[in-house]
Scaffold this motif. Structure first.
Motif, PDB file in Angstrom:
ATOM      1  N   SER A 114       0.852  -1.185   0.000  1.00  0.00           N
ATOM      2  CA  SER A 114       0.000   0.000   0.000  1.00  0.00           C
ATOM      3  C   SER A 114       0.889   1.236   0.000  1.00  0.00           C
ATOM      4  CB  SER A 114      -0.908  -0.005   1.227  1.00  0.00           C
ATOM      5  OG  SER A 114      -0.157  -0.322   2.372  1.00  0.00           O
ATOM      6  N   GLY A 119       2.452   5.499  10.017  1.00  0.00           N
ATOM      7  CA  GLY A 119       1.560   4.459  10.535  1.00  0.00           C
ATOM      8  C   GLY A 119       1.132   3.433   9.501  1.00  0.00           C
ATOM      9  N   ARG A 120       1.589   3.614   8.248  1.00  0.00           N
ATOM     10  CA  ARG A 120       1.262   2.590   7.243  1.00  0.00           C
ATOM     11  C   ARG A 120       2.529   2.199   6.488  1.00  0.00           C
ATOM     12  NH1 ARG A 120      -3.589   3.600   3.260  1.00  0.00           N
ATOM     13  NH2 ARG A 120      -2.048   4.569   1.924  1.00  0.00           N
ATOM     14  N   TYR A 121       2.849   0.935   6.563  1.00  0.00           N
ATOM     15  CA  TYR A 121       4.088   0.432   5.979  1.00  0.00           C
ATOM     16  C   TYR A 121       3.793  -0.733   5.049  1.00  0.00           C
ATOM     17  CZ  TYR A 121       5.898   3.005   9.951  1.00  0.00           C
ATOM     18  OH  TYR A 121       6.158   3.984  10.849  1.00  0.00           O
ATOM     19  N   GLN A 126       2.482  -7.363  13.351  1.00  0.00           N
ATOM     20  CA  GLN A 126       1.225  -7.557  14.087  1.00  0.00           C
ATOM     21  C   GLN A 126       1.430  -8.543  15.228  1.00  0.00           C
ATOM     22  OE1 GLN A 126      -1.775  -8.843  11.274  1.00  0.00           O
ATOM     23  NE2 GLN A 126      -2.468  -6.758  10.903  1.00  0.00           N
ATOM     24  N   ARG A 257     -15.671  -3.883   8.611  1.00  0.00           N
ATOM     25  CA  ARG A 257     -14.280  -4.352   8.552  1.00  0.00           C
ATOM     26  C   ARG A 257     -13.908  -4.868   7.168  1.00  0.00           C
ATOM     27  NH1 ARG A 257     -10.577  -3.979  11.546  1.00  0.00           N
ATOM     28  NH2 ARG A 257      -9.779  -6.084  11.355  1.00  0.00           N
ATOM     29  N   ILE A 280      -5.672   0.847  15.819  1.00  0.00           N
ATOM     30  CA  ILE A 280      -4.486   0.141  16.326  1.00  0.00           C
ATOM     31  C   ILE A 280      -4.722  -1.371  16.411  1.00  0.00           C
ATOM     32  CG2 ILE A 280      -3.388   2.068  17.523  1.00  0.00           C
ATOM     33  CD1 ILE A 280      -4.535   1.062  20.124  1.00  0.00           C
ATOM     34  N   GLY A 281      -5.947  -1.768  16.224  1.00  0.00           N
ATOM     35  CA  GLY A 281      -6.210  -3.204  16.237  1.00  0.00           C
ATOM     36  C   GLY A 281      -7.652  -3.483  15.842  1.00  0.00           C
ATOM     37  N   ALA A 304      -6.007  -8.729  15.477  1.00  0.00           N
ATOM     38  CA  ALA A 304      -4.605  -8.372  15.240  1.00  0.00           C
ATOM     39  C   ALA A 304      -4.391  -6.929  15.668  1.00  0.00           C
ATOM     40  CB  ALA A 304      -4.257  -8.540  13.767  1.00  0.00           C
ATOM     41  N   ILE A 305      -3.245  -6.704  16.294  1.00  0.00           N
ATOM     42  CA  ILE A 305      -2.871  -5.362  16.731  1.00  0.00           C
ATOM     43  C   ILE A 305      -1.683  -4.925  15.892  1.00  0.00           C
ATOM     44  CG2 ILE A 305      -1.794  -4.098  18.632  1.00  0.00           C
ATOM     45  CD1 ILE A 305      -3.309  -5.880  20.566  1.00  0.00           C
ATOM     46  N   GLY A 306      -1.707  -3.706  15.383  1.00  0.00           N
ATOM     47  CA  GLY A 306      -0.582  -3.183  14.603  1.00  0.00           C
ATOM     48  C   GLY A 306       0.467  -2.608  15.538  1.00  0.00           C
ATOM     49  N   ARG A 309       1.820   0.983  15.136  1.00  0.00           N
ATOM     50  CA  ARG A 309       0.866   2.013  15.617  1.00  0.00           C
ATOM     51  C   ARG A 309       0.805   2.050  17.134  1.00  0.00           C
ATOM     52  NH1 ARG A 309      -3.866   1.521  11.163  1.00  0.00           N
ATOM     53  NH2 ARG A 309      -2.459   1.517   9.376  1.00  0.00           N
TER      54      ARG A 309
HETATM   55  P1  AMP Z   1      -6.180  -5.671   9.688  1.00  0.00           P
HETATM   56  O1  AMP Z   1      -5.438  -6.971   9.556  1.00  0.00           O
HETATM   57  O2  AMP Z   1      -6.279  -4.903   8.403  1.00  0.00           O
HETATM   58  O3  AMP Z   1      -7.451  -5.789  10.440  1.00  0.00           O
HETATM   59  O4  AMP Z   1      -5.233  -4.750  10.592  1.00  0.00           O
HETATM   60  C1  AMP Z   1      -5.052  -4.934  11.952  1.00  0.00           C
HETATM   61  C2  AMP Z   1      -4.139  -3.852  12.468  1.00  0.00           C
HETATM   62  O5  AMP Z   1      -2.877  -3.917  11.809  1.00  0.00           O
HETATM   63  C3  AMP Z   1      -4.638  -2.442  12.148  1.00  0.00           C
HETATM   64  O6  AMP Z   1      -5.497  -2.005  13.171  1.00  0.00           O
HETATM   65  C4  AMP Z   1      -3.369  -1.656  12.127  1.00  0.00           C
HETATM   66  O7  AMP Z   1      -3.022  -1.269  13.439  1.00  0.00           O
HETATM   67  C5  AMP Z   1      -2.351  -2.630  11.619  1.00  0.00           C
HETATM   68  N1  AMP Z   1      -2.056  -2.421  10.176  1.00  0.00           N
HETATM   69  C6  AMP Z   1      -2.766  -2.841   9.110  1.00  0.00           C
HETATM   70  N2  AMP Z   1      -2.161  -2.495   7.955  1.00  0.00           N
HETATM   71  C7  AMP Z   1      -1.035  -1.830   8.306  1.00  0.00           C
HETATM   72  C8  AMP Z   1       0.052  -1.211   7.566  1.00  0.00           C
HETATM   73  N3  AMP Z   1       0.075  -1.229   6.231  1.00  0.00           N
HETATM   74  N4  AMP Z   1       1.048  -0.633   8.274  1.00  0.00           N
HETATM   75  C9  AMP Z   1       1.042  -0.621   9.628  1.00  0.00           C
HETATM   76  N5  AMP Z   1       0.067  -1.180  10.364  1.00  0.00           N
HETATM   77  C10 AMP Z   1      -0.962  -1.780   9.718  1.00  0.00           C
END
Ligand code: AMP
Length: 419
Positions: A114, A119-121, A126, A257, A280-281, A304-306, A309
């Motif tokens: 992406s 905060g987005r990588y 996780q 979601r 954050i999760g 899952a928790i990021g 973040r």
């Molecule tokens: P998801 O698996 O999309 O439900 O994401 C769970 C958590 O992972 C999110 O709440 C974010 O905290 C973290 N997360 C998702 N995508 C990214 C991303 N590209 N970079 C950093 N953290 C992410």
């Protein structure tokens, strides 16, 4: 030419790694109390796992997967999330023959192609849990309470847990039809992405950033209005558990979601940060996924928790500002080259007694060694010269008070371990 890390990745170095250690050790400690077991799966899997597991109408599968052919012409994907891999491993190892529920947790890197921003990588980390084998709504409650306990134990403030029920294969199709009927009237006003969503998965229109799409979907029917009796009762019991365990939450009837596999309970958590990367999760129940991936018909739930973040949030909330020291750090200086071996032996002895000890490996003069000891924030310095070796007593200097006392090696160890 200087080679840089790939776009969207980051190195965790110097003081930052301590922050990660604080978080990770807290997570592992907590998981023991809930009796969840760590699982480590590969970071790459057959692409098919995610096509089937994550759902091919999701953004992840649509455009964010790191997919490539390996040298044997197999389609491989770097895992974009943890659930599909955990379920794959559970099925492959016959977890369903063991006592249920199976309770897993994992920590590790995930990969999504992406556009990088704060905060987005493209490679991020996780922490997640997955519980397989129980349909009991109190499990949803436990998993939610566990997630909130993690954030609370880390001291994170301004937490906002949003929960919803997204229905099940019985009631969701009914709702989908109703939603489609409503959306049909507004089809031409939807953005091109949402026109595709209309066909494939109209519920996902809630995720659209386009104002017009938001306005249209916000005035449409809600899944919560069409839940079947079973889903309704399940949701009531989840809320009951949260009330019993004093977990604060708000109900967000519009939350669906991003992943296709969720059934019944879905949830998301923020901690005061604004904008698109505020989550954050999050997680939810996935009662059809295990069967979808070729296993028996067993229910599951997870989140899952990021971790990036979490680190960002904790930095912003000042939670790393006063990290207490847990052990003394001692620098052992040698007055001249003649005393190096004695310094090496003392450092060895100290380390064997669980004391952090360092000596010179840069051939610095004594003055340079003292400077270095200051730079690395040593709590104590022991200086070894010919006299110290002859008398077998060593000056322990406290770097904060400047006080210096001579000790035998045994006494040194006793004093230094006394923190
Ligand atoms: P998801 O698996 O999309 O439900 O994401 C769970 C958590 O992972 C999110 O709440 C974010 O905290 C973290 N997360 C998702 N995508 C990214 C991303 N590209 N970079 C950093 N953290 C992410």
């Amino acid at each position: 030419m200087v080679i840089k890390g790939p776009k969207g990745t980051h190195d965790i170095i110097s003081n930052d790694i301590k922050k990660w250690h604080i978080i990770e050790s807290k997570l592992v400690e907590l998981m023991e109390f809930y009796d969840y077991c760590e699982i480590r799966t590969p970071i790459f899997e057959s692409t098919e796992l995610f096509l089937r597991g994550v759902g091919d109408t999701t953004d992840i599968v649509d455009k964010e997967m790191y997919t490539f052919l390996d040298k044997g012409n197999r389609s491989i994907t770097l895992r974009p999330e943890g659930t599909a891999s955990v379920v794959r491993a559970f099925i492959e190892h016959g977890g369903f023959n063991e006592v249920l529920p199976s309770k897993f947790y994992y920590i590790g890197p995930m990969f999504r192609y992406s556009r990088p921003q704060t905060g987005r990588y493209r490679q991020f980390h996780q922490f997640g849990v997955e519980v397989i084998g129980s349909i009991n709504p109190y499990l949803d409650g436990e998993v939610l309470e566990l997630m909130m306990n993690i954030f609370n134990s880390l001291g994170i403030k301004n937490l906002n847990l949003e929960i919803n029920s997204v229905g099940c294969p019985k009631c969701r199709p009914v709702h989908k039809e109703e939603l489609k009927k409503y959306l049909k009237k507004n089809y031409n006003e939807l953005c091109p992405t949402c026109q595709v969503r209309y066909e494939k998965n109209p519920l996902r229109i809630f995720d659209c950033k386009n104002e017009k799409c938001q306005e249209i979907i916000n005035n449409g029917p809600l899944i919560t209005d069409n839940l079947c009796e079973e889903c309704n009762e399940h949701f009531t019991n989840v809320k009951n558990y949260l009330d019993m365990t004093n977990v604060d939450y708000t109900i967000n009837k519009k939350m669906v979601r991003g992943l296709d596999y969720y059934t019944k309970t879905a949830f998301e958590i923020t901690a005061g940060r604004e904008g698109a990367q505020s989550s954050i999760g999050g997680g939810g129940r996935y009662d059809g996924l295990i069967e979808e991936l070729g296993g028996p018909s067993l229910p599951g739930i997870g989140f899952a928790i990021g971790l990036e973040r979490v680190v960002l949030t904790m930095e912003e909330q000042g939670l790393f500002d006063n990290i207490p020291k847990t052990k003394n750090k001692v620098y052992v200086a040698n007055v001249s080259d003649n005393n190096i071996d004695a310094a090496v032996k003392l450092v060895h002895e100290l380390r064997n007694n669980e004391i952090i000890a360092i000596n010179d490996i840069m051939s610095r003069k004594l003055k340079g060694q003292f400077k270095y000891a200051n730079k690395i924030d040593a709590d104590y310095v022991i200086t070894i010269g010919d006299d110290e070796i002859a008398n077998n007593t060593y000056p322990l200097k406290n770097m904060i008070t400047g006080e210096q006392v001579y000790y035998s090696i045994d006494e040194l160890i006793k004093n230094l371990r006394g923190v």
